[in-house]
Scaffold this active site. Structure first.
Site, PDB file in Angstrom:
ATOM      1  N   ASP A   9       0.867  -1.171   0.000  1.00  0.00           N
ATOM      2  CA  ASP A   9       0.000   0.000   0.000  1.00  0.00           C
ATOM      3  C   ASP A   9       0.914   1.234   0.000  1.00  0.00           C
ATOM      4  O   ASP A   9       2.132   1.119   0.191  1.00  0.00           O
ATOM      5  CB  ASP A   9      -0.892  -0.034   1.241  1.00  0.00           C
ATOM      6  CG  ASP A   9      -1.722   1.216   1.406  1.00  0.00           C
ATOM      7  OD1 ASP A   9      -2.403   1.608   0.446  1.00  0.00           O
ATOM      8  OD2 ASP A   9      -1.673   1.816   2.489  1.00  0.00           O
ATOM      9  N   ASP A 165      -1.478  -0.785   6.114  1.00  0.00           N
ATOM     10  CA  ASP A 165      -1.566  -0.154   7.437  1.00  0.00           C
ATOM     11  C   ASP A 165      -2.979  -0.020   7.973  1.00  0.00           C
ATOM     12  O   ASP A 165      -3.156   0.521   9.074  1.00  0.00           O
ATOM     13  CB  ASP A 165      -0.971   1.257   7.357  1.00  0.00           C
ATOM     14  CG  ASP A 165      -1.844   2.193   6.535  1.00  0.00           C
ATOM     15  OD1 ASP A 165      -2.408   3.137   7.112  1.00  0.00           O
ATOM     16  OD2 ASP A 165      -1.980   1.981   5.328  1.00  0.00           O
TER      17      ASP A 165
END
Length: 213
Positions: A9, A165
């Site tokens: 990400d 995250d």
């Protein structure tokens, strides 16, 4: 650990981009006559891409949902104006990506729009990435599994590890049947739930040690 590629990400994982994104939220608030969100509220808007962020922001402000299209336009314009070098890579993230890329296919899967994503990668020298899938590249965005699956397909990977995250990243990995490594220093807004990540790490040196790079 048995994997043949690593997919990352971007916002909240490789880069602390919330200060820059908040300036976009402030521009939307000013343009639409809404209150500016504080950091905690702004963090709650991020992760699902610009359309979802604007839905969350309008809901938080108690604003008319009909303002959504205008909010998206202002936010996208602000994204185009923001200097990408204003974003800060997390300590060790850039080195970790480069070290892994020297050993195996590495990809990026983000809900951030393509233009700001590629400008940021260039400005911060993040990569190299063998595949980059951004918000708007497909009809779906994370937590739908399609963006992750497409990233893995472009890499030729069958057993990729996804590093993220947030609960959105975790849900996307679970839906894609992909193992998940959770960075604890990002923008988590809700509990992760099941399945448990195969790795949890608070700094990038710990991830490199876990992966042997």
């Amino acid at each position: 650990m048995d994997f043949d590629a690593v997919i990352f990400d971007l916002d909240g994982t490789l880069v602390d981009s919330l200060p820059t994104i908040r300036r976009g939220f402030d521009a939307v608030a000013d343009a639409l006559g809404l209150p500016r969100p504080d950091r905690a509220a702004a963090q709650g808007f991020v992760g699902g891409g610009v359309p979802e962020a604007m839905r969350r922001m309008l809901g938080w402000a108690g604003a008319d949902p009909a303002l959504h299209a205008r909010a998206v336009t202002v936010m996208m314009d602000r994204y185009g104006e923001a200097p990408p070098e204003a974003n800060r890579p997390y300590d060790g993230a850039r080195e970790t990506v480069a070290a892994l890329a020297a050993r195996m296919p590495v990809g990026l899967c983000t809900n951030k729009p393509a233009g700001p994503t590629r400008a940021l990668l260039d400005a911060l020298a993040l990569g190299p990435f063998g595949a980059v899938v951004c918000g708007g590249d497909l009809a779906e965005r994370k937590p739908h599994p399609a963006p992750l699956r497409e990233t893995a397909r472009r890499l030729g990977a069958r057993r990729a590890l996804y590093v993220g995250d947030s609960e959105i990243d975790h849900a996307a990995a679970a839906a894609a049947g992909m193992r998940f490594a959770f960075f604890e220093g990002g923008y988590l807004n809700a509990p992760l739930g099941a399945p448990e990540p195969v790795l949890r790490f608070g700094d990038w040196a710990a991830l490199r040690a876990s992966l042997g790079v």
